[in-house]
Design an enzyme around this catalytic site. Structure first.
Site, PDB file in Angstrom:
ATOM      1  N   HIS A   1      38.291  30.119  28.984  1.00 51.75           N
ATOM      2  CA  HIS A   1      37.938  31.320  28.383  1.00 51.75           C
ATOM      3  C   HIS A   1      39.348  31.732  27.240  1.00 51.75           C
ATOM      4  O   HIS A   1      38.802  31.985  26.285  1.00 51.75           O
ATOM      5  CB  HIS A   1      38.415  32.472  29.437  1.00 51.75           C
ATOM      6  CG  HIS A   1      37.159  32.443  30.303  1.00 51.75           C
ATOM      7  ND1 HIS A   1      37.544  32.225  31.900  1.00 51.75           N
ATOM      8  CD2 HIS A   1      35.912  32.437  30.443  1.00 51.75           C
ATOM      9  CE1 HIS A   1      36.274  32.379  32.684  1.00 51.75           C
ATOM     10  NE2 HIS A   1      35.304  32.405  31.774  1.00 51.75           N
TER      11      HIS A   1
ATOM     12  N   LYS B   1      27.765  40.639  41.744  1.00 54.77           N
ATOM     13  CA  LYS B   1      28.014  39.297  41.784  1.00 54.77           C
ATOM     14  C   LYS B   1      29.194  38.759  42.414  1.00 54.77           C
ATOM     15  O   LYS B   1      29.726  37.451  42.715  1.00 54.77           O
ATOM     16  CB  LYS B   1      28.790  39.157  40.220  1.00 54.77           C
ATOM     17  CG  LYS B   1      27.587  38.903  38.902  1.00 54.77           C
ATOM     18  CD  LYS B   1      28.383  37.948  37.895  1.00 54.77           C
ATOM     19  CE  LYS B   1      27.125  37.452  37.300  1.00 54.77           C
ATOM     20  NZ  LYS B   1      27.795  36.428  36.070  1.00 54.77           N
TER      21      LYS B   1
ATOM     22  N   ARG C   1      29.134  25.828  26.981  1.00 53.56           N
ATOM     23  CA  ARG C   1      29.782  24.683  27.423  1.00 53.56           C
ATOM     24  C   ARG C   1      28.692  23.327  27.391  1.00 53.56           C
ATOM     25  O   ARG C   1      28.931  22.433  26.841  1.00 53.56           O
ATOM     26  CB  ARG C   1      30.268  24.748  29.006  1.00 53.56           C
ATOM     27  CG  ARG C   1      31.376  25.269  29.135  1.00 53.56           C
ATOM     28  CD  ARG C   1      31.788  25.895  30.454  1.00 53.56           C
ATOM     29  NE  ARG C   1      30.697  26.887  30.768  1.00 53.56           N
ATOM     30  CZ  ARG C   1      30.858  27.711  31.631  1.00 53.56           C
ATOM     31  NH1 ARG C   1      31.735  27.426  32.759  1.00 53.56           N
ATOM     32  NH2 ARG C   1      30.068  28.601  31.887  1.00 53.56           N
TER      33      ARG C   1
HETATM   34  P1  ADP Z   1      29.646  35.299  33.008  1.00 50.77           P
HETATM   35  O1  ADP Z   1      29.762  35.887  34.384  1.00 50.77           O
HETATM   36  O2  ADP Z   1      29.123  36.562  31.953  1.00 50.77           O
HETATM   37  O3  ADP Z   1      28.954  34.206  32.688  1.00 50.77           O
HETATM   38  P2  ADP Z   1      32.255  33.969  32.881  1.00 50.77           P
HETATM   39  O4  ADP Z   1      33.336  34.532  33.175  1.00 50.77           O
HETATM   40  O5  ADP Z   1      31.687  32.876  33.679  1.00 50.77           O
HETATM   41  O6  ADP Z   1      31.075  35.279  32.616  1.00 50.77           O
HETATM   42  O7  ADP Z   1      32.150  33.573  31.316  1.00 50.77           O
HETATM   43  C1  ADP Z   1      32.145  34.325  30.169  1.00 50.77           C
HETATM   44  C2  ADP Z   1      31.870  33.549  28.793  1.00 50.77           C
HETATM   45  O8  ADP Z   1      32.893  32.468  28.789  1.00 50.77           O
HETATM   46  C3  ADP Z   1      30.612  32.851  29.059  1.00 50.77           C
HETATM   47  O9  ADP Z   1      29.789  33.037  27.604  1.00 50.77           O
HETATM   48  C4  ADP Z   1      30.855  31.550  29.577  1.00 50.77           C
HETATM   49  O10 ADP Z   1      29.717  30.558  28.883  1.00 50.77           O
HETATM   50  C5  ADP Z   1      32.085  31.293  28.680  1.00 50.77           C
HETATM   51  N1  ADP Z   1      33.071  30.134  29.085  1.00 50.77           N
HETATM   52  C6  ADP Z   1      33.220  30.064  30.356  1.00 50.77           C
HETATM   53  N2  ADP Z   1      33.846  28.777  30.727  1.00 50.77           N
HETATM   54  C7  ADP Z   1      34.256  28.300  29.455  1.00 50.77           C
HETATM   55  C8  ADP Z   1      34.578  26.973  28.901  1.00 50.77           C
HETATM   56  N3  ADP Z   1      35.391  26.220  29.859  1.00 50.77           N
HETATM   57  N4  ADP Z   1      34.651  26.827  27.726  1.00 50.77           N
HETATM   58  C9  ADP Z   1      33.916  27.644  26.948  1.00 50.77           C
HETATM   59  N5  ADP Z   1      33.309  28.890  27.149  1.00 50.77           N
HETATM   60  C10 ADP Z   1      33.300  29.287  28.369  1.00 50.77           C
END
Ligand code: ADP
Length: 163
Positions: free
Chosen positions: A17, A41, A90
């Protein structure tokens, strides 16, 4: 003045993130990280804890701020006067879900565009779920989350275990 938002659950924030945050922040004047306050969630960390951990992680990033939001992401974007929303991709598995959300959001508000940033290779396997899984077995998570939030994550797991 271009404002962008980066919405997500951040339960908890990971280095993946943070990488997206740093790269997105270079593309806009102001980046607002939106922490979704969605009890459906069933997040492990409260919205307040997730915001606090993000705050600790973005120290030094002058044009980045963080806040919680409820409801539709496009409405949050509108309130923030944002014209762009960032999401991270990802793997191919992210694609189908993300494109569906992006197209729905575009149908709801065509003024706001979604920009996808591909993950940096070293974080392509990383997710909040992986962090929680490893931490639940007392595994080493310092390679997965910003150093500044490590104590907060470990404390949470200790309180869950009743240590
Ligand atoms: P959500 O519940 O909205 O998917 P997340 O907190 O899991 O929220 O993720 C927020 C965003 O960050 C999403 O677009 C997700 O694909 C992206 N994301 C999560 N982990 C990674 C990573 N390791 N590399 C790049 N983007 C990521």
């Amino acid at each position: 003045m271009i404002t962008g938002i980066y919405p997500g659950s951040f339960d908890p924030i990971t280095l993946g993130h943070l990488d997206i945050i740093k790269r997105s922040a270079k593309l806009v004047d102001h980046l607002v990280i939106g922490v979704l306050n969605n009890s459906a969630k069933k997040p492990m960390f409260t919205a307040k804890e997730r915001v606090e951990m993000i705050r600790l992680s973005i120290v030094g990033l002058e044009n980045v701020s963080v806040e919680t939001f409820d409801g539709l992401t496009v409405e949050f974007a509108k309130r923030k006067k944002a014209t762009v929303m960032f999401r991270g991709l990802r793997a191919v598995t992210d694609f189908e879900y993300e494109i569906q959300i992006a197209q729905t959001n575009h149908a709801l508000n065509p003024e706001i565009d979604t920009v996808f940033l591909t993950t940096s290779v070293q974080y392509s396997y990383l997710s909040s779920s992986i962090v929680k899984e490893v931490a639940s077995y007392k595994g080493e998570i310092s390679k997965f989350v910003p150093a500044s939030i490590l104590p907060a994550v470990l404390k949470k797991f200790e309180s869950i275990r009743g240590v």
